[in-house]
Motif scaffolding. Structure first.
Motif, short mmCIF file in Angstrom:
data_model
loop_
_atom_site.label_atom_id
_atom_site.label_comp_id
_atom_site.label_asym_id
_atom_site.label_seq_id
_atom_site.Cartn_x
_atom_site.Cartn_y
_atom_site.Cartn_z
N UNK A 87 0.85 -1.18 0.00
CA UNK A 87 0.00 0.00 0.00
C UNK A 87 0.89 1.24 0.00
N UNK A 88 0.60 2.17 -0.91
CA UNK A 88 1.32 3.44 -0.96
C UNK A 88 0.74 4.32 0.14
N UNK A 137 9.51 -0.62 -13.30
CA UNK A 137 10.59 -0.55 -12.33
C UNK A 137 10.69 -1.85 -11.52
N UNK A 138 9.54 -2.33 -11.03
CA UNK A 138 9.57 -3.53 -10.18
C UNK A 138 9.79 -4.80 -10.99
N UNK A 139 9.30 -4.84 -12.23
CA UNK A 139 9.52 -6.03 -13.07
C UNK A 139 11.01 -6.23 -13.36
N UNK A 159 9.67 -2.73 -0.92
CA UNK A 159 9.38 -1.49 -0.18
C UNK A 159 10.54 -0.50 -0.36
N UNK A 160 11.77 -1.00 -0.25
CA UNK A 160 12.95 -0.14 -0.42
C UNK A 160 13.01 0.44 -1.83
N UNK A 161 12.74 -0.38 -2.83
CA UNK A 161 12.79 0.09 -4.23
C UNK A 161 11.72 1.14 -4.49
N UNK A 162 10.52 0.92 -3.97
CA UNK A 162 9.47 1.93 -4.10
C UNK A 162 9.89 3.22 -3.41
N UNK A 163 10.53 3.11 -2.26
CA UNK A 163 11.01 4.28 -1.53
C UNK A 163 12.03 5.07 -2.31
N UNK A 174 12.11 5.37 -5.40
CA UNK A 174 11.39 6.04 -6.48
C UNK A 174 10.47 7.14 -5.94
N UNK A 175 10.47 7.32 -4.62
CA UNK A 175 9.67 8.38 -4.03
C UNK A 175 8.32 7.97 -3.47
N UNK A 176 8.04 6.67 -3.48
CA UNK A 176 6.76 6.17 -2.99
C UNK A 176 6.94 5.48 -1.65
N UNK A 177 6.39 6.07 -0.59
CA UNK A 177 6.44 5.44 0.72
C UNK A 177 5.42 4.32 0.71
N UNK A 178 5.81 3.13 1.13
CA UNK A 178 4.92 1.98 1.04
C UNK A 178 5.07 1.09 2.26
#
Length: 77
Positions: free
Chosen positions: A8-9, A27-29, A61-65, A67-71
């Motif tokens: 969840x973002x 990005x995640x793929x 979660x780290x990769x999303x972070x 990219x600027x997305x807290x998750x």
């Protein structure tokens, strides 16, 4: 073994459009062990199917972070 986890973002930066969804999915793929990704702006969720022997949910979660997305991890199956 493949594992499905929904993230969840939660931060100020949200998934707001189709372009955001596509960027997150691409990005995640690119991460080792990721099989499928579905990012959804309507509910601020990112579903990831990945090989648990290769990748930990915290790495997503780290990769999303980065990219600027807290998750956070919402559900795991």
């Amino acid at each position: 073994m493949l594992k499905s986890v929904t993230f969840e973002i939660t931060g100020d930066r949200k998934i707001v459009c189709d372009g955001c969804e596509e960027r997150i999915e691409t990005m995640l793929k690119g991460m080792p062990g990721v099989d499928r990704v579905h990012a959804r702006s309507r509910n601020q969720r990112v579903e990831v199917l990945f090989d648990a022997a290769v990748l930990a949910p915290t790495a997503v979660v780290e990769r999303l972070g980065k990219a600027g997305y807290q998750a956070r991890i919402a559900t795991a199956a």
